[in-house]
Design a protein around this motif. Structure first.
Motif, PDB file in Angstrom:
ATOM      1  N   GLY A 121       1.041  -0.800   0.057  1.00  0.00           N
ATOM      2  CA  GLY A 121      -0.182   0.118   0.036  1.00  0.00           C
ATOM      3  C   GLY A 121       0.986   1.464   0.450  1.00  0.00           C
ATOM      4  N   ALA A 122       2.175   1.534   0.676  1.00  0.00           N
ATOM      5  CA  ALA A 122       3.001   2.659   0.891  1.00  0.00           C
ATOM      6  C   ALA A 122       3.357   2.827  -1.054  1.00  0.00           C
ATOM      7  CB  ALA A 122       3.722   2.073   1.657  1.00  0.00           C
ATOM      8  N   ILE A 123       4.165   1.321  -0.951  1.00  0.00           N
ATOM      9  CA  ILE A 123       5.011   1.462  -2.692  1.00  0.00           C
ATOM     10  C   ILE A 123       3.658   2.002  -3.982  1.00  0.00           C
ATOM     11  CG2 ILE A 123       5.655   0.096  -3.965  1.00  0.00           C
ATOM     12  CD1 ILE A 123       6.862  -1.288  -2.290  1.00  0.00           C
ATOM     13  N   ILE A 124       2.175   1.566  -3.375  1.00  0.00           N
ATOM     14  CA  ILE A 124       1.564   1.757  -4.998  1.00  0.00           C
ATOM     15  C   ILE A 124       1.259   3.458  -4.096  1.00  0.00           C
ATOM     16  CG2 ILE A 124      -0.775   1.737  -5.320  1.00  0.00           C
ATOM     17  CD1 ILE A 124      -0.451  -1.041  -5.238  1.00  0.00           C
ATOM     18  N   LEU A 125       0.801   3.615  -3.386  1.00  0.00           N
ATOM     19  CA  LEU A 125       0.828   5.692  -2.641  1.00  0.00           C
ATOM     20  C   LEU A 125       1.608   6.369  -3.257  1.00  0.00           C
ATOM     21  CD1 LEU A 125      -0.934   7.271  -1.286  1.00  0.00           C
ATOM     22  CD2 LEU A 125      -0.299   6.458   0.593  1.00  0.00           C
ATOM     23  N   ALA A 126       2.340   5.560  -2.600  1.00  0.00           N
ATOM     24  CA  ALA A 126       3.804   6.646  -3.746  1.00  0.00           C
ATOM     25  C   ALA A 126       4.134   6.817  -4.627  1.00  0.00           C
ATOM     26  CB  ALA A 126       5.260   5.932  -2.234  1.00  0.00           C
ATOM     27  N   LEU A 127       3.948   5.848  -5.152  1.00  0.00           N
ATOM     28  CA  LEU A 127       4.356   5.661  -7.058  1.00  0.00           C
ATOM     29  C   LEU A 127       2.989   6.737  -7.560  1.00  0.00           C
ATOM     30  CD1 LEU A 127       4.168   2.101  -7.755  1.00  0.00           C
ATOM     31  CD2 LEU A 127       6.367   3.223  -8.221  1.00  0.00           C
ATOM     32  N   GLY A 128       1.814   6.436  -7.215  1.00  0.00           N
ATOM     33  CA  GLY A 128       0.544   7.222  -7.199  1.00  0.00           C
ATOM     34  C   GLY A 128       0.737   9.207  -7.106  1.00  0.00           C
ATOM     35  N   LEU A 129       1.224   9.396  -5.954  1.00  0.00           N
ATOM     36  CA  LEU A 129       1.756  10.957  -5.598  1.00  0.00           C
ATOM     37  C   LEU A 129       3.440  11.072  -6.677  1.00  0.00           C
ATOM     38  CD1 LEU A 129       1.792  10.747  -1.631  1.00  0.00           C
ATOM     39  CD2 LEU A 129       0.447  12.090  -3.635  1.00  0.00           C
ATOM     40  N   LEU A 130       4.138  10.234  -6.758  1.00  0.00           N
ATOM     41  CA  LEU A 130       5.672  10.526  -7.361  1.00  0.00           C
ATOM     42  C   LEU A 130       4.908  11.009  -8.940  1.00  0.00           C
ATOM     43  CD1 LEU A 130       7.950   7.948  -6.398  1.00  0.00           C
ATOM     44  CD2 LEU A 130       8.000  10.668  -6.103  1.00  0.00           C
ATOM     45  N   GLY A 131       4.214  10.411  -9.578  1.00  0.00           N
ATOM     46  CA  GLY A 131       3.419  10.125 -10.754  1.00  0.00           C
ATOM     47  C   GLY A 131       2.766  11.535 -10.834  1.00  0.00           C
ATOM     48  N   ARG A 132       2.272  11.680  -9.923  1.00  0.00           N
ATOM     49  CA  ARG A 132       1.772  13.224 -10.200  1.00  0.00           C
ATOM     50  C   ARG A 132       2.194  14.669  -9.599  1.00  0.00           C
ATOM     51  NH1 ARG A 132      -3.759  13.580  -5.603  1.00  0.00           N
ATOM     52  NH2 ARG A 132      -4.388  12.672  -7.152  1.00  0.00           N
ATOM     53  N   LEU A 133       3.200  14.238  -9.463  1.00  0.00           N
ATOM     54  CA  LEU A 133       4.231  15.128  -8.900  1.00  0.00           C
ATOM     55  C   LEU A 133       4.791  15.742 -10.745  1.00  0.00           C
ATOM     56  CD1 LEU A 133       6.702  17.765  -7.577  1.00  0.00           C
ATOM     57  CD2 LEU A 133       7.413  15.908  -7.166  1.00  0.00           C
ATOM     58  N   ALA A 134       5.467  14.242 -11.015  1.00  0.00           N
ATOM     59  CA  ALA A 134       5.879  14.135 -12.365  1.00  0.00           C
ATOM     60  C   ALA A 134       5.424  14.729 -13.270  1.00  0.00           C
ATOM     61  CB  ALA A 134       6.796  13.083 -12.478  1.00  0.00           C
ATOM     62  N   GLU A 162       9.412 -10.372  -2.700  1.00  0.00           N
ATOM     63  CA  GLU A 162       8.978 -11.935  -3.649  1.00  0.00           C
ATOM     64  C   GLU A 162       7.697 -11.172  -3.839  1.00  0.00           C
ATOM     65  OE1 GLU A 162       7.921 -16.235  -3.758  1.00  0.00           O
ATOM     66  OE2 GLU A 162       8.023 -15.224  -1.878  1.00  0.00           O
ATOM     67  N   PHE A 163       6.872 -10.720  -3.748  1.00  0.00           N
ATOM     68  CA  PHE A 163       5.690 -10.769  -4.591  1.00  0.00           C
ATOM     69  C   PHE A 163       5.877  -9.374  -5.616  1.00  0.00           C
ATOM     70  CE2 PHE A 163       2.071  -7.778  -5.536  1.00  0.00           C
ATOM     71  CZ  PHE A 163       1.090  -8.248  -5.541  1.00  0.00           C
ATOM     72  N   THR A 164       6.784  -7.856  -5.255  1.00  0.00           N
ATOM     73  CA  THR A 164       6.860  -6.582  -6.293  1.00  0.00           C
ATOM     74  C   THR A 164       8.293  -7.760  -6.985  1.00  0.00           C
ATOM     75  OG1 THR A 164       7.293  -5.738  -3.848  1.00  0.00           O
ATOM     76  CG2 THR A 164       8.478  -5.173  -5.884  1.00  0.00           C
ATOM     77  N   ALA A 165       8.827  -8.660  -6.716  1.00  0.00           N
ATOM     78  CA  ALA A 165       9.731  -9.136  -7.971  1.00  0.00           C
ATOM     79  C   ALA A 165       9.228  -9.756  -9.309  1.00  0.00           C
ATOM     80  CB  ALA A 165      10.855 -10.339  -7.355  1.00  0.00           C
ATOM     81  N   THR A 166       7.851 -10.841  -8.350  1.00  0.00           N
ATOM     82  CA  THR A 166       6.780 -11.334  -9.378  1.00  0.00           C
ATOM     83  C   THR A 166       5.861 -10.425 -10.345  1.00  0.00           C
ATOM     84  OG1 THR A 166       6.546 -12.955  -8.057  1.00  0.00           O
ATOM     85  CG2 THR A 166       4.953 -12.369  -9.880  1.00  0.00           C
ATOM     86  N   GLY A 167       5.852  -8.899  -9.795  1.00  0.00           N
ATOM     87  CA  GLY A 167       5.087  -8.086 -10.268  1.00  0.00           C
ATOM     88  C   GLY A 167       5.755  -6.896 -10.995  1.00  0.00           C
ATOM     89  N   LEU A 201      -5.741  -3.003 -20.674  1.00  0.00           N
ATOM     90  CA  LEU A 201      -4.160  -3.280 -21.023  1.00  0.00           C
ATOM     91  C   LEU A 201      -4.012  -1.967 -20.262  1.00  0.00           C
ATOM     92  CD1 LEU A 201      -3.851  -7.013 -22.333  1.00  0.00           C
ATOM     93  CD2 LEU A 201      -4.173  -6.818 -19.418  1.00  0.00           C
ATOM     94  N   THR A 202      -4.225  -1.053 -20.141  1.00  0.00           N
ATOM     95  CA  THR A 202      -3.527   0.245 -20.532  1.00  0.00           C
ATOM     96  C   THR A 202      -3.359   0.284 -19.338  1.00  0.00           C
ATOM     97  OG1 THR A 202      -3.683   1.330 -22.935  1.00  0.00           O
ATOM     98  CG2 THR A 202      -2.794   2.611 -20.536  1.00  0.00           C
ATOM     99  N   PRO A 203      -4.297   0.935 -17.854  1.00  0.00           N
ATOM    100  CA  PRO A 203      -3.824   0.640 -16.641  1.00  0.00           C
ATOM    101  C   PRO A 203      -3.133  -0.106 -16.073  1.00  0.00           C
ATOM    102  CG  PRO A 203      -6.143   1.230 -17.787  1.00  0.00           C
ATOM    103  CD  PRO A 203      -5.499   0.773 -18.628  1.00  0.00           C
ATOM    104  N   LEU A 204      -3.556  -1.170 -16.463  1.00  0.00           N
ATOM    105  CA  LEU A 204      -2.655  -2.263 -15.677  1.00  0.00           C
ATOM    106  C   LEU A 204      -0.985  -2.448 -15.716  1.00  0.00           C
ATOM    107  CD1 LEU A 204      -3.418  -4.939 -13.435  1.00  0.00           C
ATOM    108  CD2 LEU A 204      -3.425  -6.877 -15.599  1.00  0.00           C
ATOM    109  N   ARG A 205      -1.304  -2.155 -17.148  1.00  0.00           N
ATOM    110  CA  ARG A 205       0.922  -1.867 -18.114  1.00  0.00           C
ATOM    111  C   ARG A 205       0.923  -0.758 -16.886  1.00  0.00           C
ATOM    112  NH1 ARG A 205       2.015   1.413 -22.636  1.00  0.00           N
ATOM    113  NH2 ARG A 205       0.598   3.236 -21.648  1.00  0.00           N
ATOM    114  N   ASP A 206       0.679  -0.110 -16.526  1.00  0.00           N
ATOM    115  CA  ASP A 206       1.383   1.558 -16.022  1.00  0.00           C
ATOM    116  C   ASP A 206       1.437   1.056 -14.972  1.00  0.00           C
ATOM    117  OD1 ASP A 206       1.388   2.832 -18.178  1.00  0.00           O
ATOM    118  OD2 ASP A 206      -0.606   3.992 -17.951  1.00  0.00           O
ATOM    119  N   LEU A 207       0.141   0.352 -14.456  1.00  0.00           N
ATOM    120  CA  LEU A 207       0.668  -0.154 -12.700  1.00  0.00           C
ATOM    121  C   LEU A 207       2.354  -0.948 -12.384  1.00  0.00           C
ATOM    122  CD1 LEU A 207      -0.292  -0.590  -9.648  1.00  0.00           C
ATOM    123  CD2 LEU A 207      -1.532  -2.237 -10.610  1.00  0.00           C
TER     124      LEU A 207
END
Length: 405
Positions: free
Chosen positions: A12-25, A56-61, A263-269
């Motif tokens: 949850g922290a990783i995905i939330l941080a990704l969203g904030l960084l993407g918005r900043l960029a 491990e989950f992040t590596a698979t993702g 698939l585009t939103p799934l790809r971006d994630l």
């Protein structure tokens, strides 16, 4: 239970941080890829706050992210366009190999690492990151640009070349006999050839079998087929990314368009997860000792990649700014370079940190060169072609009086 709770909190922290960084960029008009990488470094091994439960989950993702990036890249073009690109772009592929593989091989030999490590480091510097470049092309809205098929043609040649290169490198690293290496190579060639044949001859049948008016069914079938083919390709010594790309090539028409939209939103994630994982798996303490040679190698091969793209675009009849955009787009290295370095670490341990620093530099610089190479070249060209100011004519009488004085 504790591990599951920790994993959910970290994810949850990783995905939330990704969203904030993407918005900043997005607000500053900048690609988010370098920010994702730096976030990974901050929270990876040796970083500020290491994450362990979700590794491990992040590596698979991350693996799924690369597969989806290449799938959607393949959906942009048909099998016939792929073959046409290969026929027209193979000289550019040869130039790409010479300009970008040779510096890596020379660097390894100068460092005293031996011929096998030279073959490995040549691959690290040769192959551009299809995943990063696909993301950058989407971020910069250049998928419809005239030079984009040229860029994709070079990337396709590189990705297919991996089907030959990786088995050869694996055989060299393992000390396998010539016969064993030949068998592995033939399996790889047969796999790629079979998929291309099916895509060319029976692409419509495949698209018809996959097609569905139900968005949910289409998403499940396309995603399942892609992961299945990618896994089989990996098992047969062909890159999973190449397998995913070939699935995208096999699908066409309304199926390709519908799958791309779904698939585009799934790809971006998952692509964002890939870039974060790349940073997570890197220990910042390993980078400073190899930073100087990695930086020198990055500068040289960034220039050679720009030259490669410029040459490929020139051969395709593209003029002016498009040549520079093509060159700047090809600079980024990424997933294949890390895979190659990981294979070679057993033979030469120092190649790991060097390759990591090298890729980190170019995966951060790559989106910048993609964006700014063309404006910079245009500015420099404008300066060089601006005529020197001409002095005003001197009045004849005034000149005569000067002469008399």
């Amino acid at each position: 239970m504790h591990n599951t709770t920790a994993m959910l909190i970290e994810l949850g922290a990783i995905i939330l941080a990704l969203g904030l960084l993407g918005r900043l960029a997005g607000r500053v008009g900048f690609s988010p890829i370098p920010l994702y990488l730096l976030a990974g470094l901050a929270f990876g091994h040796g970083g500020i706050l290491p994450l362990q439960a979700s590794e491990e989950f992040t590596a698979t993702g991350a693996e799924i992210g690369v597969i989806l990036l290449l799938l959607l890249l393949g959906l942009e073009y048909s099998a016939s366009e792929l073959v046409t690109n290969l026929k027209t772009q193979y000289p550019s592929g040869a130039v790409d190999f010479v300009l970008n593989a040779v510096p890596g091989a020379i660097a390894a030999l100068l460092l005293g690492w031996g011929p096998v490590a030279a073959v490995a480091l040549a691959g690290v510097t040769w192959i551009s990151s299809s995943g990063v470049i696909a993301k950058v092309l989407g971020d910069l809205r250049r998928l419809g640009n005239r030079e984009t098929p040229v860029v994709l043609g070079v990337l396709v040649i590189e990705d297919l070349a991996m089907a030959l290169y990786l088995p050869i490198l694996t055989a060299l690293l393992a000390g396998v006999s010539l016969a064993g290496g030949t068998v592995t190579l033939l399996i790889s060639l047969g796999t790629v050839g079979a998929v291309l044949y099916l895509a060319l001859r029976h692409g419509r049948l495949i698209s018809r079998a996959v097609s569905s008016d139900n968005a949910e069914m289409l998403l499940l079938v396309v995603l399942g087929l892609t992961l299945l083919v990618a896994g089989v390709a990996q098992e047969l010594q062909v890159s999973a990314a190449v397998g995913a790309f070939l699935v995208g090539i096999a699908l066409s028409g309304e199926v390709a368009e519908g799958a791309s939209n779904l698939l585009t939103p799934l790809r971006d994630l998952f692509a964002a997860v890939f870039f974060v994982f790349f940073g997570l798996s890197t220990d910042p303490a390993d980078i400073p000792p190899v930073l100087v040679p990695a930086l020198l190698l990055a500068v040289v091969t960034a220039c050679t990649k720009v030259a490669t793209g410029w040459y490929a675009a020139r051969r395709a009849g593209i003029h002016g700014a498009g040549r520079w955009r093509a060159g700047g787009t090809l600079v980024a290295r990424g997933e294949f370079s890390i895979v190659i370095a990981g294979l070679a670490v057993g033979v030469e341990p120092r190649i790991g940190p060097l390759a990591t620093a090298y890729v980190l530099i170019l995966v951060i610089v790559g989106p910048l060169t993609a964006r700014y190479t063309e404006p910079l070249a245009r500015r420099l060209t404008r300066r060089s072609t601006t005529p020197a100011p001409v002095s005003a004519p001197v009045d004849a009488e005034r000149a005569k009086s000067h002469a008399q004085v």
